[in-house]
Design a protein around this motif. Sequence first.
Motif, PDB file in Angstrom:
ATOM      1  N   ASN A  60      39.293  46.632  31.090  1.00  0.00           N
ATOM      2  CA  ASN A  60      40.490  47.418  30.827  1.00  0.00           C
ATOM      3  C   ASN A  60      41.595  47.209  31.864  1.00  0.00           C
ATOM      4  O   ASN A  60      42.654  47.798  31.757  1.00  0.00           O
ATOM      5  CB  ASN A  60      40.127  48.909  30.778  1.00  0.00           C
ATOM      6  N   LYS A  61      41.366  46.386  32.879  1.00  0.00           N
ATOM      7  CA  LYS A  61      42.368  46.119  33.907  1.00  0.00           C
ATOM      8  C   LYS A  61      42.738  44.640  33.890  1.00  0.00           C
ATOM      9  O   LYS A  61      41.870  43.790  33.766  1.00  0.00           O
ATOM     10  CB  LYS A  61      41.825  46.463  35.295  1.00  0.00           C
ATOM     11  N   PRO A  62      44.015  44.337  34.048  1.00  0.00           N
ATOM     12  CA  PRO A  62      44.433  42.928  34.073  1.00  0.00           C
ATOM     13  C   PRO A  62      44.273  42.313  35.467  1.00  0.00           C
ATOM     14  O   PRO A  62      45.239  42.062  36.159  1.00  0.00           O
ATOM     15  CB  PRO A  62      45.896  42.996  33.655  1.00  0.00           C
ATOM     16  N   GLY A  63      43.040  42.103  35.874  1.00  0.00           N
ATOM     17  CA  GLY A  63      42.785  41.531  37.183  1.00  0.00           C
ATOM     18  C   GLY A  63      41.311  41.621  37.523  1.00  0.00           C
ATOM     19  O   GLY A  63      40.476  41.869  36.654  1.00  0.00           O
ATOM     20  N   TYR A  64      41.010  41.414  38.787  1.00  0.00           N
ATOM     21  CA  TYR A  64      39.633  41.535  39.247  1.00  0.00           C
ATOM     22  C   TYR A  64      39.610  42.204  40.607  1.00  0.00           C
ATOM     23  O   TYR A  64      40.635  42.275  41.297  1.00  0.00           O
ATOM     24  CB  TYR A  64      38.929  40.172  39.289  1.00  0.00           C
ATOM     25  N   ALA A  84      43.665  34.765  30.572  1.00  0.00           N
ATOM     26  CA  ALA A  84      42.813  35.867  30.122  1.00  0.00           C
ATOM     27  C   ALA A  84      41.357  35.422  30.080  1.00  0.00           C
ATOM     28  O   ALA A  84      41.056  34.290  29.682  1.00  0.00           O
ATOM     29  CB  ALA A  84      43.237  36.343  28.739  1.00  0.00           C
ATOM     30  N   LEU A  85      40.461  36.290  30.514  1.00  0.00           N
ATOM     31  CA  LEU A  85      39.025  36.032  30.423  1.00  0.00           C
ATOM     32  C   LEU A  85      38.621  36.202  28.961  1.00  0.00           C
ATOM     33  O   LEU A  85      38.891  37.232  28.353  1.00  0.00           O
ATOM     34  CB  LEU A  85      38.255  37.016  31.313  1.00  0.00           C
ATOM     35  N   THR A  86      37.983  35.186  28.378  1.00  0.00           N
ATOM     36  CA  THR A  86      37.631  35.245  26.959  1.00  0.00           C
ATOM     37  C   THR A  86      36.277  35.905  26.749  1.00  0.00           C
ATOM     38  O   THR A  86      35.468  36.015  27.668  1.00  0.00           O
ATOM     39  CB  THR A  86      37.602  33.835  26.334  1.00  0.00           C
ATOM     40  N   LYS A  87      36.022  36.295  25.533  1.00  0.00           N
ATOM     41  CA  LYS A  87      34.748  36.917  25.176  1.00  0.00           C
ATOM     42  C   LYS A  87      33.603  35.899  25.153  1.00  0.00           C
ATOM     43  O   LYS A  87      32.441  36.276  25.129  1.00  0.00           O
ATOM     44  CB  LYS A  87      34.868  37.611  23.833  1.00  0.00           C
ATOM     45  N   ALA A  88      33.924  34.613  25.173  1.00  0.00           N
ATOM     46  CA  ALA A  88      32.900  33.565  25.193  1.00  0.00           C
ATOM     47  C   ALA A  88      32.250  33.435  26.575  1.00  0.00           C
ATOM     48  O   ALA A  88      31.270  32.715  26.717  1.00  0.00           O
ATOM     49  CB  ALA A  88      33.511  32.231  24.779  1.00  0.00           C
ATOM     50  N   SER A  89      32.771  34.129  27.566  1.00  0.00           N
ATOM     51  CA  SER A  89      32.192  34.091  28.914  1.00  0.00           C
ATOM     52  C   SER A  89      30.845  34.802  28.895  1.00  0.00           C
ATOM     53  O   SER A  89      30.699  35.849  28.275  1.00  0.00           O
ATOM     54  CB  SER A  89      33.100  34.809  29.907  1.00  0.00           C
TER      55      SER A  89
END
Length: 132
Positions: A60-64, A84-89
Amino acid sequence: MLLVLMVVGIGASLVIASAAPLEKKREEDRFFALLEQDIHYAQSQSYAQKTSVMLVFWGNKPGYEVMYSLSRPIYARPIPKSVALTKASNISVVHFTPSGSIFQPGTMRFSTSSGERTVTIHLGKGRVVVSK
């Protein structure tokens, strides 16, 4: 005189328009270089402090965030809008144990303006490979 000014203005606008994609690519490259450095920092901190250190991508946050044991944040970093981090990760957390080894190996897949890039964390001492 007005014709020369118009030609210079059109030339300048073409240069600016062609530089925007290059700047986005540079921003993405800087992000992945910094991400790799942050992963190495987390590993060195886990070994030096003898505690678990994690690099966490929250959905829910745009970062890490880099944090000690999910309880004490060290710092947070934003992600560029074009990444963007994908759901395939298969991982969204890079977790180092107190001995500095990786807890769960895997691959993080990111969609970027120029295609997909991957960050692979290998089993064992947590070697990191960032694709180009």
